[in-house]
Design an enzyme around this catalytic site. Structure first.
Site, short mmCIF file in Angstrom:
data_model
loop_
_atom_site.label_atom_id
_atom_site.label_comp_id
_atom_site.label_asym_id
_atom_site.label_seq_id
_atom_site.Cartn_x
_atom_site.Cartn_y
_atom_site.Cartn_z
N HIS A 4 0.84 -1.20 0.00
CA HIS A 4 0.00 0.00 0.00
C HIS A 4 0.87 1.25 0.00
CE1 HIS A 4 0.87 0.89 4.22
NE2 HIS A 4 0.64 -0.39 4.49
N SER A 7 0.64 5.72 4.38
CA SER A 7 -0.56 6.02 5.16
C SER A 7 -0.27 7.16 6.12
CB SER A 7 -0.99 4.78 5.95
OG SER A 7 -0.04 4.53 6.97
N GLY A 17 -0.65 -2.07 12.11
CA GLY A 17 -1.03 -3.45 11.86
C GLY A 17 -2.21 -3.73 12.75
N GLU A 82 -2.51 -7.12 7.57
CA GLU A 82 -1.19 -6.80 8.12
C GLU A 82 -0.89 -7.68 9.33
OE1 GLU A 82 1.90 -5.85 7.72
OE2 GLU A 82 1.27 -3.93 6.90
#
Length: 186
Positions: A4, A7, A17, A82
């Site tokens: 990804h 973030s 996670g 995750e």
């Protein structure tokens, strides 16, 4: 495999996670741009299917790629989630100071959560599922850095070298022929 994009937690230097509840932050503008770059890189590939974990950062990355590639939908898999580690939520500086040793293991009383074998088992289940459901198809799986890292280590260890040094950066890792999937799938 596509990690990804950046973030909100990543931009603050926080590992994310699962820590009780999923630490689930969205992509930053930089993360969206990273996902667009990966989508652009993949635009000339014949991609048939895209999967993602259901975490916001992975879903947003997968959606950007899905749109650019003209795919109809995203499949979601819990196997792509995750890592579940009691160390999630700590700073990257702290994680680095313990040599990225975030996996639970017998005798490690200070770390609760998944072992590297747990993550490997999840990844194998996803690969089995994807191969059986989509034989001969090209599949993208959007997920977090730890899953990419575990597979990266498998591939390069099996080939007699070390990982590619991606350092969890947004990008892609390929599981393609002539790589022998039998080496990592029971």
């Amino acid at each position: 495999l596509v990690r990804h994009g950046e973030s909100i937690a990543n931009s603050k230097g926080i590992s994310q996670g699962k820590k009780g509840e999923w630490e689930d932050t969205q992509l930053t503008e930089k993360g969206k741009e990273q996902a667009k770059k990966v989508a652009e890189r993949l635009k000339d590939e014949t991609i048939d299917v895209i999967y993602s974990s259901d975490l916001k950062r992975a879903k947003q990355t997968a959606e950007i790629i899905r749109k650019r590639l003209g795919l109809s939908k995203i499949g979601f898999s819990k196997y792509l989630l995750e890592i579940n580690s009691s160390l999630q939520g700590n700073s990257f500086t702290y994680i680095e100071s313990i040599s990225y040793d975030v996996f639970a293991a017998p005798g490690k009383k200070n770390i609760k959560g998944e072992t590297i074998e747990d993550i490997a088992s999840r990844i194998k289940k996803f690969i089995h599922y994807a191969i059986e459901k989509h034989p001969g198809k090209k599949i993208i799986a959007a997920n977090g850095a730890w899953i990419v890292t575990v597979i990266d280590e498998w591939i390069f260890t099996l080939n007699g070298s070390t990982g590619n040094g991606s350092g969890g950066q947004t990008g892609t890792a390929r599981l393609t022929q002539p790589f022998d999937m039998g080496n990592i799938i029971d």
